[in-house]
Design an enzyme around this catalytic site. Structure first.
Site, short mmCIF file in Angstrom:
data_model
loop_
_atom_site.label_atom_id
_atom_site.label_comp_id
_atom_site.label_asym_id
_atom_site.label_seq_id
_atom_site.Cartn_x
_atom_site.Cartn_y
_atom_site.Cartn_z
N ASN A 184 -20.76 -13.79 -12.58
CA ASN A 184 -19.85 -14.44 -13.52
C ASN A 184 -20.56 -15.46 -14.40
O ASN A 184 -21.28 -16.33 -13.90
CB ASN A 184 -18.72 -15.12 -12.73
CG ASN A 184 -17.53 -15.46 -13.60
OD1 ASN A 184 -17.35 -14.87 -14.66
ND2 ASN A 184 -16.73 -16.42 -13.16
N HIS A 212 -3.78 -17.11 -5.26
CA HIS A 212 -4.05 -18.44 -5.80
C HIS A 212 -2.78 -19.06 -6.39
O HIS A 212 -2.38 -18.70 -7.49
CB HIS A 212 -5.04 -18.35 -6.97
CG HIS A 212 -6.46 -18.18 -6.56
ND1 HIS A 212 -7.49 -18.37 -7.45
CD2 HIS A 212 -7.03 -17.86 -5.39
CE1 HIS A 212 -8.64 -18.15 -6.82
NE2 HIS A 212 -8.39 -17.83 -5.57
N TYR A 230 -9.94 -28.65 -10.55
CA TYR A 230 -10.36 -27.27 -10.33
C TYR A 230 -9.17 -26.37 -10.01
O TYR A 230 -8.32 -26.71 -9.18
CB TYR A 230 -11.39 -27.18 -9.18
CG TYR A 230 -11.50 -25.76 -8.73
CD1 TYR A 230 -12.17 -24.83 -9.53
CD2 TYR A 230 -10.88 -25.31 -7.57
CE1 TYR A 230 -12.20 -23.49 -9.17
CE2 TYR A 230 -10.92 -23.98 -7.20
CZ TYR A 230 -11.58 -23.09 -8.01
OH TYR A 230 -11.60 -21.76 -7.67
N HIS A 286 -13.96 -27.18 -3.93
CA HIS A 286 -14.93 -26.74 -4.94
C HIS A 286 -16.14 -27.68 -5.03
O HIS A 286 -16.53 -28.13 -6.10
CB HIS A 286 -14.25 -26.59 -6.31
CG HIS A 286 -14.69 -25.35 -7.04
ND1 HIS A 286 -15.56 -25.38 -8.09
CD2 HIS A 286 -14.40 -24.05 -6.83
CE1 HIS A 286 -15.77 -24.15 -8.52
NE2 HIS A 286 -15.09 -23.31 -7.77
N GLU A 315 -11.96 -25.20 1.96
CA GLU A 315 -13.10 -24.47 1.38
C GLU A 315 -14.04 -25.42 0.62
O GLU A 315 -13.59 -26.32 -0.09
CB GLU A 315 -12.53 -23.43 0.42
CG GLU A 315 -13.59 -22.59 -0.27
CD GLU A 315 -12.95 -21.54 -1.17
OE1 GLU A 315 -11.77 -21.19 -0.98
OE2 GLU A 315 -13.65 -21.07 -2.08
N GLU A 326 -19.43 -18.98 -1.14
CA GLU A 326 -19.28 -18.14 -2.34
C GLU A 326 -20.47 -18.26 -3.29
O GLU A 326 -20.69 -17.37 -4.10
CB GLU A 326 -17.97 -18.46 -3.07
CG GLU A 326 -17.90 -19.84 -3.64
CD GLU A 326 -16.59 -20.13 -4.37
OE1 GLU A 326 -15.53 -19.77 -3.86
OE2 GLU A 326 -16.66 -20.72 -5.46
N ARG A 370 -18.06 -16.93 3.12
CA ARG A 370 -17.39 -16.57 1.87
C ARG A 370 -18.24 -15.74 0.92
O ARG A 370 -17.93 -15.67 -0.26
CB ARG A 370 -17.01 -17.88 1.15
CG ARG A 370 -15.96 -18.69 1.82
CD ARG A 370 -14.58 -18.40 1.32
NE ARG A 370 -14.43 -18.65 -0.10
CZ ARG A 370 -13.84 -17.82 -0.94
NH1 ARG A 370 -13.35 -16.67 -0.53
NH2 ARG A 370 -13.73 -18.13 -2.22
N GLU A 425 -9.87 -13.01 -0.24
CA GLU A 425 -9.34 -13.58 -1.48
C GLU A 425 -9.08 -12.41 -2.43
O GLU A 425 -9.89 -11.51 -2.55
CB GLU A 425 -10.38 -14.53 -2.08
CG GLU A 425 -9.91 -15.24 -3.34
CD GLU A 425 -11.00 -16.16 -3.91
OE1 GLU A 425 -12.20 -15.87 -3.68
OE2 GLU A 425 -10.66 -17.15 -4.57
#
Ligand code: GCO
Ligand code: MG
Length: 408
Positions: free
Chosen positions: A37, A122, A160, A217, A241, A267, A288, A344
């Site tokens: 991304n 989400h 976030y 985050h 998280e 992540e 993650r 997720e």
């Protein structure tokens, strides 16, 4: 059997999916995803300039040797660009292998351990009222687990994962207004004063059954993270998280000494080496990683097996930017993994995305049901793909109010 060609496509509906198609001399082809991304052109260039020329002529069934060849052959280890590019090749080779076997991929791992994989959606809100509405709408759609993110009173920007007032149902995707990131402000004191009570109110309103997740985050310092985790213990979170950036893995020991809140991290990791210490010291409860960012199925399966030894369950990354190919690879791992936790889920379900990546993977009442088609169970429509091209975009960057740069 030989690989005779491979092509890379970049683009998609509101995203820059990086899709690899590997062709063989027997007509069977495999698909893989290298969507990193906001840096999508880089794994695409690595694939085109180096990896594909060295892939042609190889036997696609030797996926382990091909993975090792590229990983060790690069000399310089790891890194998200390389691991996403290796990941795409690896996914495509497993797709070919399972198609040759005439089986859905999960059969090659050991078959199904469950019928459906629990997913979380989400929910978000510019304020608590908006957030409550957003959670209620997911619950009505049958979701059993919801990540909750809320605007923080007095904080100059939303925070976030939070949309503008009344826009909570808009999927979060990259800002495509240009290559220069927008800036957001972070204030840990306001967050720490507001968020624990907001989480308590959510629990009171929705009752004991709803699985509630929350993503910090990477924004708190280790001491703040420990205090925050302690203060939300009564809420009974499914997970907390990325409380800290986790570059400093030892910092998580401090949090663990002060709280039993389940912790999910990983992540931004791209190899087993990034999470080995967290897993072996049992400092996290959920890992993650995403199959794309962490080198494909071959490497992520190793992480899942290591995690299983230490009671760490999976919670694969599945942000809106993840390609249906990555989500499919994860769906097959989720169907098999003895230590599956949650998935997720935001990718599937738009008509344009389904037209580009036709598949039988589907959602039923908050569970992801894996496709029984041979291979990954996702196809790629090249005619649809020709409608899209690369669009520059970026994540925001975050500063403190005095201008100090912080973690997005
Ligand atoms: C999540 C993540 C994402 C990331 C995004 C970055 O939990 O899904 O935090 O929202 O911000 O994937 O590219
Ligand atoms: Mg996250």
């Amino acid at each position: 059997m030989k690989i005779i060609d491979a092509k890379v496509f970049v683009g998609g509906p509101g995203k820059n999916y990086v899709t690899l198609k590997v062709m063989t001399d027997q007509g069977v082809y495999g698909l893989g995803d290298a969507t990193l991304n906001n840096r999508e052109t880089l794994p695409a260039a690595y694939l085109k300039d180096y990896l594909i020329p060295n892939l042609i002529g190889r036997d696609p069934r030797n996926s382990e040797d091909i993975w090792q060849y590229f990983y060790r052959g690069a000399y310089f280890r790891r890194g998200p660009i390389a691991m996403a590019a290796f990941g795409a090749i690896d996914m495509a080779l497993w797709d070919i292998k399972a198609k040759l076997a005439g089986m859905p991929l999960y059969q090659l791992f050991g078959g199904k351990s469950r019928e459906g994989a629990l997913v979380y959606a989400h929910a978000n809100g510019a304020d608590l009222e908006d957030l409550m509405d957003s959670i209620a709408s997911y619950q009505e759609q049958g979701y059993k687990a919801v990540r909750v993110q809320c605007g923080i009173p007095g904080m100059p920007t939303a925070g976030y994962g939070v949309a503008d007032k009344g826009q909570a149902d808009k999927q979060f995707i990259t800002d495509f207004s240009g290559i220069r990131p927008k800036e957001e402000i972070w204030d840990a004191d306001r967050y720490m004063r507001f968020m624990p009570d907001a989480l308590s109110q959510i629990r009171e309103r929705f009752g004991a059954e709803l699985k509630i997740l929350h993503d910090v985050h990477h924004r708190l310092l280790p001491r703040e993270a420990a205090e925050f985790a302690k203060s939300v213990e009564h809420v009974g979170l499914f997970w907390l998280e990325d409380p800290t950036p986790a570059d400093d893995q030892d910092a998580l020991k401090f949090l663990r000494q002060h709280s039993t809140v389940p912790i999910a991290i990983g992540e931004v990791f791209n190899s087993i080496w990034d999470c080995k210490q967290l897993i072996e010291n049992e400092l996290i409860d959920f890992i993650r990683v995403a199959v794309t960012y962490a080198g494909g199925i071959t490497h992520v399966k190793r992480i899942v097996d290591l995690a299983a030894l230490h009671h760490v369950r999976t919670g694969f990354h599945g942000a809106p930017s993840h390609s249906p190919l990555c989500m499919a690879a994860q769906a097959h791992l989720n169907a098999w993994a003895p230590n599956f936790g949650i998935q997720e889920y935001l990718t599937l379900g738009t008509a344009e995305c389904d037209a580009l990546f036709p598949s039988n993977h589907r959602m039923e009442q908050g569970m992801m049901m894996v496709s029984d088609e041979p291979g990954l169970g996702v196809d790629f429509d090249e005619a649809e793909a020709s409608r899209y091209s690369y669009k520059p975009g970026s994540h925001p960057v975050v500063r403190l109010e005095d201008g100090t740069l912080w973690n997005y």
